[in-house]
Write a protein that holds these residues in place. Structure first.
Motif, mmCIF file in Angstrom:
data_model
loop_
_atom_site.group_PDB
_atom_site.id
_atom_site.type_symbol
_atom_site.label_atom_id
_atom_site.label_comp_id
_atom_site.label_asym_id
_atom_site.label_seq_id
_atom_site.Cartn_x
_atom_site.Cartn_y
_atom_site.Cartn_z
ATOM 1 N N TYR A 143 36.714 38.120 36.773
ATOM 2 C CA TYR A 143 35.639 38.662 37.612
ATOM 3 C C TYR A 143 36.047 38.674 39.080
ATOM 4 O O TYR A 143 36.657 37.727 39.586
ATOM 5 N N ARG A 144 35.757 39.777 39.756
ATOM 6 C CA ARG A 144 35.933 39.850 41.208
ATOM 7 C C ARG A 144 34.662 40.407 41.830
ATOM 8 O O ARG A 144 34.127 41.406 41.346
ATOM 9 N N SER A 145 34.222 39.767 42.904
ATOM 10 C CA SER A 145 33.018 40.237 43.600
ATOM 11 C C SER A 145 33.355 41.480 44.428
ATOM 12 O O SER A 145 34.525 41.805 44.649
ATOM 13 N N GLU A 176 36.723 47.491 37.709
ATOM 14 C CA GLU A 176 36.262 47.005 36.419
ATOM 15 C C GLU A 176 36.173 45.481 36.412
ATOM 16 O O GLU A 176 35.412 44.890 35.643
ATOM 17 N N HIS A 177 36.950 44.843 37.281
ATOM 18 C CA HIS A 177 36.908 43.384 37.365
ATOM 19 C C HIS A 177 35.522 42.883 37.787
ATOM 20 O O HIS A 177 35.156 41.750 37.511
ATOM 21 N N HIS A 178 34.765 43.747 38.477
ATOM 22 C CA HIS A 178 33.415 43.389 38.914
ATOM 23 C C HIS A 178 32.485 43.113 37.717
ATOM 24 O O HIS A 178 31.478 42.438 37.835
ATOM 25 N N ILE A 183 40.443 41.555 32.304
ATOM 26 C CA ILE A 183 41.353 40.437 32.633
ATOM 27 C C ILE A 183 42.750 40.967 32.949
ATOM 28 O O ILE A 183 43.209 41.935 32.344
ATOM 29 N N ASP A 184 43.377 40.327 33.911
ATOM 30 C CA ASP A 184 44.799 40.544 34.147
ATOM 31 C C ASP A 184 45.500 39.314 33.588
ATOM 32 O O ASP A 184 45.050 38.187 33.823
ATOM 33 N N ILE A 185 46.584 39.544 32.850
ATOM 34 C CA ILE A 185 47.260 38.406 32.220
ATOM 35 C C ILE A 185 48.764 38.413 32.500
ATOM 36 O O ILE A 185 49.341 39.455 32.831
ATOM 37 N N TYR A 229 49.923 53.145 35.013
ATOM 38 C CA TYR A 229 50.087 52.264 33.855
ATOM 39 C C TYR A 229 50.006 50.790 34.281
ATOM 40 O O TYR A 229 50.716 50.356 35.180
ATOM 41 N N GLU A 230 49.111 50.029 33.637
ATOM 42 C CA GLU A 230 48.977 48.593 33.966
ATOM 43 C C GLU A 230 49.073 47.758 32.692
ATOM 44 O O GLU A 230 48.044 47.445 32.070
ATOM 45 N N PRO A 231 50.273 47.379 32.286
ATOM 46 C CA PRO A 231 50.450 46.638 31.026
ATOM 47 C C PRO A 231 49.754 45.268 31.002
ATOM 48 O O PRO A 231 49.589 44.697 29.935
ATOM 49 N N TRP A 232 49.341 44.790 32.159
ATOM 50 C CA TRP A 232 48.738 43.451 32.253
ATOM 51 C C TRP A 232 47.206 43.469 32.263
ATOM 52 O O TRP A 232 46.579 42.420 32.212
ATOM 53 N N HIS A 233 46.599 44.647 32.365
ATOM 54 C CA HIS A 233 45.149 44.719 32.528
ATOM 55 C C HIS A 233 44.463 45.112 31.206
ATOM 56 O O HIS A 233 44.702 46.190 30.671
ATOM 57 N N TYR A 234 43.612 44.223 30.709
ATOM 58 C CA TYR A 234 42.904 44.454 29.443
ATOM 59 C C TYR A 234 41.408 44.414 29.662
ATOM 60 O O TYR A 234 40.907 43.686 30.523
#
Ligand code: ZN
Length: 262
Positions: A143-145, A176-178, A183-185, A229-234
């Motif tokens: 989550y990000r504000s 989308e983090h809002h 999640i970023d992993i 492309y963001e392989p870490w963002h789900y």
């Protein structure tokens, strides 16, 4: 006299049959060129936009309708609107924002970060199963504000042109983090930028959907998602939808406008 009558009859019958065939042909031709607008997600007021977009892109009518409904016939960040809160199905992208003061329900705190509870439970299950194969992942951002995203974006803007920053970072309200559902992993060893080179990433490609996660910004879908492309963002969407999106090599935008926002 009788013969003439028979010939006349034959001509009449022949012409009637010809007329019937011709008429049927006409019907078939008309049907072929009349677009089929019977999709549940078709919106009459956008008919002209659909046809213009289809002419421009050469895509199928179905794809054109979905893309216009996503908003893709206009540049990103055009005609933006506040997104509908649909719980774990909420869509946040470059056309749908979350209001500044919105705080998602069901956020929990884990190791100094906040995340949607259901998303975290699914993540834990996934991580545990992964651990059984001597692989590991951890969450580096959830989550990000609004304020946090705003400062992040401003920091990137000091180094890159807006066009470039937009390809990898969301403007405040559009992240989308809002939602607490993204999640970023990484694997705890390599930088997240290199996550695509890891065994954990291979595992995620095969298995993430079984736990309800989708790779949200895939390769070759930049024109739909608006992001590199963001392989870490789900993104957590639940198992059924995640499996569908994986199977159809689709994006959440396409799924959302075909099945949810109709
Ligand atoms: Zn992310």
């Amino acid at each position: 006299m009788k013969e003439k009558y028979v010939i006349f009859l034959i001509i009449i019958v022949f012409e009637s049959i010809s007329l019937l065939i011709f008429r049927n042909k006409e019907v078939i031709i008309t049907k072929k060129f009349e677009p089929n607008f019977t999709f549940p997600f078709y919106k009459e007021e956008k008919k002209k936009e659909y046809l213009d977009y289809q002419n421009k892109t050469g895509l199928s009518l179905k794809e054109s309708i979905i893309r216009v409904n996503i908003g893709l016939n206009k540049p990103f960040y055009t005609d933006t609107k506040e997104t509908k809160d649909r719980g774990i199905l909420t869509l946040v992208n470059k056309y749908n924002y979350i209001s500044k003061n919105y705080i998602p329900k069901n956020l929990i705190e884990v190791n100094n970060l906040y995340i949607n509870k259901e998303t975290y439970e699914a993540f834990l299950k996934m991580k545990n199963d992964m651990n059984k194969e001597n692989l590991n992942i951890r969450i580096i951002s959830a989550y990000r504000s609004y304020d946090y995203q705003e400062s992040l974006y401003a920091r990137y803007m000091q180094n890159d042109k807006q066009e470039i920053v937009d390809s990898y970072s969301a403007r405040a309200g559009y992240s989308e983090h809002h939602t607490g559902l993204a999640i970023d992993i990484d694997n705890g060893k390599q930088n997240y930028n290199n996550f695509y080179l890891t065994k954990e990433f291979v595992w995620m490609q095969e298995n993430a959907s079984k736990y309800g996660f989708i790779l949200r910004y895939p390769k070759n879908k930049e024109d739909i998602t608006g992001y590199s492309y963001e392989p870490w963002h789900y993104r957590y969407v639940g198992i059924k939808i995640a499996e569908y999106i994986k199977k159809h090599n689709s994006t959440y935008e396409e799924y959302y406008y075909e099945f949810i926002d109709i």
